[in-house]
Design an enzyme around this catalytic site. Structure first.
Site, PDB file in Angstrom:
ATOM      1  N   ARG A  57     -25.494 -56.621 -12.595  1.00 30.83           N
ATOM      2  CA  ARG A  57     -26.651 -57.478 -12.344  1.00 30.83           C
ATOM      3  C   ARG A  57     -26.251 -58.731 -11.570  1.00 30.83           C
ATOM      4  O   ARG A  57     -27.063 -59.333 -10.871  1.00 30.83           O
ATOM      5  CB  ARG A  57     -27.341 -57.848 -13.673  1.00 30.83           C
ATOM      6  N   TYR A 110     -48.621 -61.109   4.206  1.00 25.37           N
ATOM      7  CA  TYR A 110     -48.496 -59.785   3.592  1.00 25.37           C
ATOM      8  C   TYR A 110     -49.277 -59.784   2.271  1.00 25.37           C
ATOM      9  O   TYR A 110     -49.213 -60.752   1.494  1.00 25.37           O
ATOM     10  CB  TYR A 110     -47.012 -59.487   3.349  1.00 25.37           C
ATOM     11  N   ASP A 182     -40.534 -64.846   6.061  1.00 25.69           N
ATOM     12  CA  ASP A 182     -40.461 -63.394   5.904  1.00 25.69           C
ATOM     13  C   ASP A 182     -40.283 -62.806   7.307  1.00 25.69           C
ATOM     14  O   ASP A 182     -41.188 -62.856   8.135  1.00 25.69           O
ATOM     15  CB  ASP A 182     -41.743 -62.884   5.233  1.00 25.69           C
ATOM     16  N   LYS A 207     -38.269 -51.559   5.094  1.00 24.06           N
ATOM     17  CA  LYS A 207     -38.862 -51.329   6.413  1.00 24.06           C
ATOM     18  C   LYS A 207     -37.772 -51.130   7.472  1.00 24.06           C
ATOM     19  O   LYS A 207     -37.028 -50.175   7.384  1.00 24.06           O
ATOM     20  CB  LYS A 207     -39.808 -52.489   6.738  1.00 24.06           C
TER      21      LYS A 207
HETATM   22  C1  LIG Z   1     -43.445 -54.366   2.712  1.00 25.25           C
HETATM   23  C2  LIG Z   1     -43.430 -55.828   2.869  1.00 25.25           C
HETATM   24  C3  LIG Z   1     -43.124 -56.685   1.800  1.00 25.25           C
HETATM   25  C4  LIG Z   1     -42.876 -56.151   0.396  1.00 25.25           C
HETATM   26  O1  LIG Z   1     -41.731 -55.371   0.367  1.00 25.25           O
HETATM   27  P1  LIG Z   1     -41.488 -54.190  -0.727  1.00 25.25           P
HETATM   28  O2  LIG Z   1     -40.159 -53.674  -0.312  1.00 25.25           O
HETATM   29  O3  LIG Z   1     -42.622 -53.230  -0.554  1.00 25.25           O
HETATM   30  O4  LIG Z   1     -41.504 -54.842  -2.050  1.00 25.25           O
HETATM   31  C5  LIG Z   1     -43.066 -58.041   2.036  1.00 25.25           C
HETATM   32  N1  LIG Z   1     -43.315 -58.556   3.245  1.00 25.25           N
HETATM   33  C6  LIG Z   1     -43.627 -57.775   4.298  1.00 25.25           C
HETATM   34  C7  LIG Z   1     -43.902 -58.408   5.607  1.00 25.25           C
HETATM   35  C8  LIG Z   1     -43.692 -56.390   4.157  1.00 25.25           C
HETATM   36  O5  LIG Z   1     -44.013 -55.621   5.191  1.00 25.25           O
END
Ligand SMILES: *Cc1c(COP(=O)(O)O)cnc(C)c1O
Length: 390
Positions: A57, A110, A182, A207
């Site tokens: 962890r 998001y 982000d 992604k």
């Molecule tokens: C998918 C996404 C998230 C969340 O990510 P997860 O891996 O689904 O928890 C956050 N910000 C953006 C811009 C995303 O496309």
């Protein structure tokens, strides 16, 4: 290795030394803990993110290799990998905020992040002021004595607005705020927010970084060791830890990130340009097109404009639904950033919680289709889209 370009650094990952030879790829260290000869080394590893490996962890060699690789790509001294993108975002927000604090965030967010901010307000009285993503004066106007951070997204979903990172981060810094960005949609190949003044960069590695639609993950990269340590000591309590196998898959994805981004962007340019001329299409939203409201901000910030775009069909919701059921190659699916082209209808899926006024405020139409463009041959994608438009 910092003088190497990102394409090269992504291929040459940090490798463990095993008595004079090294495995070319990073192994999966499938262990929950580590044993020590020396109790002082054990104690030291408990207290910092870059010490000896103690317990899964806190850290793991495969996970740390991913953290070092992405920190290197983003240009920060350290990172914390998590089990999902939301895990990274929540770890950062919860570690940096206290009840009664105030946050400034861009309006186009998001969905998961927007819901989380609403929850922080309801649970902890953390007030949020929403601003346009390219309006530094709105940041200056929104600052209060209790304001702690500015939250931005390099490229937003699904209308692909691009944040004025240098202008917004400078306004935040002048007011003593931290800037969290982000960077999921841009990836560190198109943008490295720390170079533009960000203090923390978060990703859903689900992604583009992993890129093959086979693993969930997140990561937070820090611009300073201080911030890294501060958030790490909270992260190990929260437990949103990355699993070594997930980290390994993600690490493998990062090695081809630069190649994939090139193809994602080129394919998107072709589809967006041709769709903009199609009679069934009312508008195309991609920051690489001069018609997009973010075009000027994007052209200054980004070398290319990403692999996600959306378009509005002249026939509204019925046309959107007909398009969804007519594509043969593109998959009707959530998520983005993988090698396969995926489409979705925001009004009935990702943004279904918005009413008509909310959709309109977000610029999303009843006939808007969002596309995450894959790495297929672009003419095969165009043929599919053209037949689906009827
Ligand atoms: C998918 C996404 C998230 C969340 O990510 P997860 O891996 O689904 O928890 C956050 N910000 C953006 C811009 C995303 O496309």
């Amino acid at each position: 290795m910092t003088s190497l370009r990102p394409e090269t650094r992504a291929v040459h990952l940090p490798r463990p030394d095993l008595n004079g030879s090294t495995p070319i790829t990073i192994p999966i260290y499938q262990t929950s803990g580590f044993a020590f000869d020396n109790p002082a080394v054990f104690a030291d590893g408990m207290g910092r993110p870059d010490g000896a490996f103690v317990y899964g962890r806190l850290s793991n060699p495969t996970v740390r290799a991913l953290e070092e690789a992405v920190a290197g790509l983003e240009g920060g001294p350290g990172a914390i990998a998590t089990g999902s993108g939301m895990g990274a975002i929540n770890t950062v927000l919860l570690a940096l905020l206290r009840p009664g604090d105030h946050v400034i965030a861009q309006r186009a967010l998001y969905g998961g992040t927007a819901h989380m901010l609403a929850d922080l307000t309801a649970r902890f009285g953390i007030d949020v002021t929403y601003v346009h993503e390219a309006d530094p004066s709105a940041v200056r106007d929104a600052v209060r004595p209790e304001t702690k951070l500015l939250y931005l997204e390099t490229i937003a979903n699904p209308m692909t607005q691009v944040a004025d990172l240098p202008g917004m981060a400078a306004a935040a810094r002048a007011a003593g705020l931290l800037t969290v960005v982000d960077n999921t949609f841009a990836s560190p190949i198109l943008c490295r927010p720390i170079e533009h003044g960000a203090d923390v960069v978060v990703h859903s590695t689900t992604k583009y970084l992993s890129g093959h639609t086979d693993v969930l993950g997140g990561i937070a990269v820090f611009a300073s060791d201080d911030l890294h340590r501060k958030v790490w000591s909270y992260a190990i309590e929260l437990g949103a830890t990355a699993d070594p196998f997930a980290a390994w898959l993600t690490l493998r994805g990062t090695q081809t990130l630069a190649l994939r981004m090139e193809r994602h962007c080129a394919n998107t340019r072709l589809l967006a340009t041709r769709l903009a001329e199609h009679p069934a299409v009312a508008a195309v939203h991609w920051p690489g097109l001069p018609s997009h409201p973010s075009y000027e901000v994007a052209a200054k910030l980004l070398p290319d404009f990403g692999g996600v775009f959306s378009f509005d069909l002249t026939g509204g919701r019925a046309a959107g639904e007909a398009f969804m059921s007519s594509v043969r190659l593109a998959l009707l699916a959530p998520s983005l950033g993988g090698v396969e082209t995926l489409i979705l209808h925001p009004a009935t899926t990702s943004h279904r919680s918005l009413d008509a006024a909310g959709l309109a405020a977000a610029g999303i139409g009843e006939g808007t289709v969002r596309v995450s463009v894959g790495i297929e041959h672009p003419e095969d994608l165009w043929a599919d889209f053209e037949q689906a438009l009827g």
